[in-house]
Write a protein that holds these residues in place. Structure first.
Motif: not given
Ligand SMILES: *[C@@H]1O[C@H](CO)[C@@H](O)[C@H](O)[C@H]1NC(C)=O
Length: 299
Positions: A40-58
């Motif tokens: 359900y909760f998807r994270n952004r797979n960058d260096l940290t992975g600690h952002y909710d993908v829906r609201f990630f900008k940078e």
């Protein structure tokens, strides 16, 4: 950072042509034979992975991250107190409270817990609600989303995709507080509460909750916070004074940035090479009594 925005820009252009493009970017398509992911909760797979993908900008910088997490915590504590939602701080956030009553400055996200009943209640009453926040001095305005995972009815780990039950998300940048419920789930061990990630507690470890302050706001912590911390992080975490590019300042009682203290991969590889006794060389000289006092003075 530039590079990230550029990539996102390109992705956005692409998705105008095909709405499916962006979905494909978030998660690799499962092979035809595999069922679609239940996550359900998807994270952004960058260096940290600690952002909710829906609201990630940078990826945010150090100061912005700390500022975001501080207000996330204040807003969560104030909102839940106002709405009568019982919650307490947990895991690394509880460790941060233990040291200084504040977040640990190297943390990327925060953790709170609640009972499974409270979780069900917020799922029914507050799912997808947005909360406006103004700091006491009026200078900071934020908006937070309370999002509750539909898998909350499943109190066992399952496929491991939904161990986080709910999230309190800063909609400006996608940083969040993870909210997990604890419940009695195993008929073989009555009276044992656990979250979906196998942390186990006795009800008397948690209740009656203790009143305290966190980030300058009234907060609650589990009754046996010290045992909980010792079990989860070992005594070491309560005495080591150099960690992730920071050093504990005995005078100000704060974790200060110390560039010479290894962090990230460098710290990890050091930990592998350093022999056990040397790991403890950073323990404060006044050691035992000072730290025993720290442990006791909250009682
Ligand atoms: C919360 O709302 C979202 C979006 O409508 C939905 O997908 C999710 O299932 C809801 N969660 C619960 C616990 O009902």
């Amino acid at each position: 950072m530039r590079f990230h925005s550029l990539l996102l820009g390109i992705a956005a252009l692409g998705s105008m042509a095909s709405g499916a493009a962006i979905v494909a970017r978030e998660e690799k398509k499962p092979a035809a034979a595999e069922p679609p992911s239940t996550k359900y909760f998807r994270n952004r797979n960058d260096l940290t992975g600690h952002y909710d993908v829906r609201f990630f900008k940078e990826v945010v910088e150090y100061d912005e991250r700390r500022d975001t997490l501080t207000h996330l915590a204040k807003a969560w504590l104030q909102t839940t107190a106002k709405e009568g939602i019982e919650t307490w701080i947990a895991h690394g956030t509880l460790l941060g409270w233990w040291w200084s009553g504040n977040i640990l400055p190297w943390d990327w996200d925060l953790d709170v817990q609640m009972s499974a009943n409270t979780l069900t209640m917020i799922g029914e009453k507050y799912n997808m609600t947005r909360h406006h926040y103004t700091s006491e001095d009026g200078t900071v305005q934020r908006e937070y989303l309370l999002d509750v995972n539909p898998w909350i009815w499943q109190r066992v780990r399952g496929d491991g995709n939904n161990i986080i039950d709910a999230r309190w998300v800063d909609v400006r940048n996608g940083l969040y507080i993870d909210i997990t419920g604890i419940a009695e789930t195993n008929p073989d061990t009555p009276g044992i509460l656990n979250c979906k990630n196998y942390h186990r507690y006795k009800p008397e470890d948690i209740w009656p909750l203790r009143d305290t302050m966190f980030e300058g706001v009234p907060a609650k912590i589990p009754y046996n916070f010290d045992e909980i911390l010792m079990k989860e992080y070992k005594a070491k975490a309560l005495v080591v004074t150099e960690y992730e590019g920071h050093r504990w300042n005995t005078h100000t009682k704060t974790w200060d940035r110390a560039p010479e203290v290894p962090a990230g991969r460098q710290a990890e590889s050091l930990l592998k090479t350093v022999r056990e006794p040397e790991k403890y060389s950073t323990v404060e000289s006044g050691g035992f009594f000072y730290n025993a006092f720290r442990l006791l003075h909250w009682w």
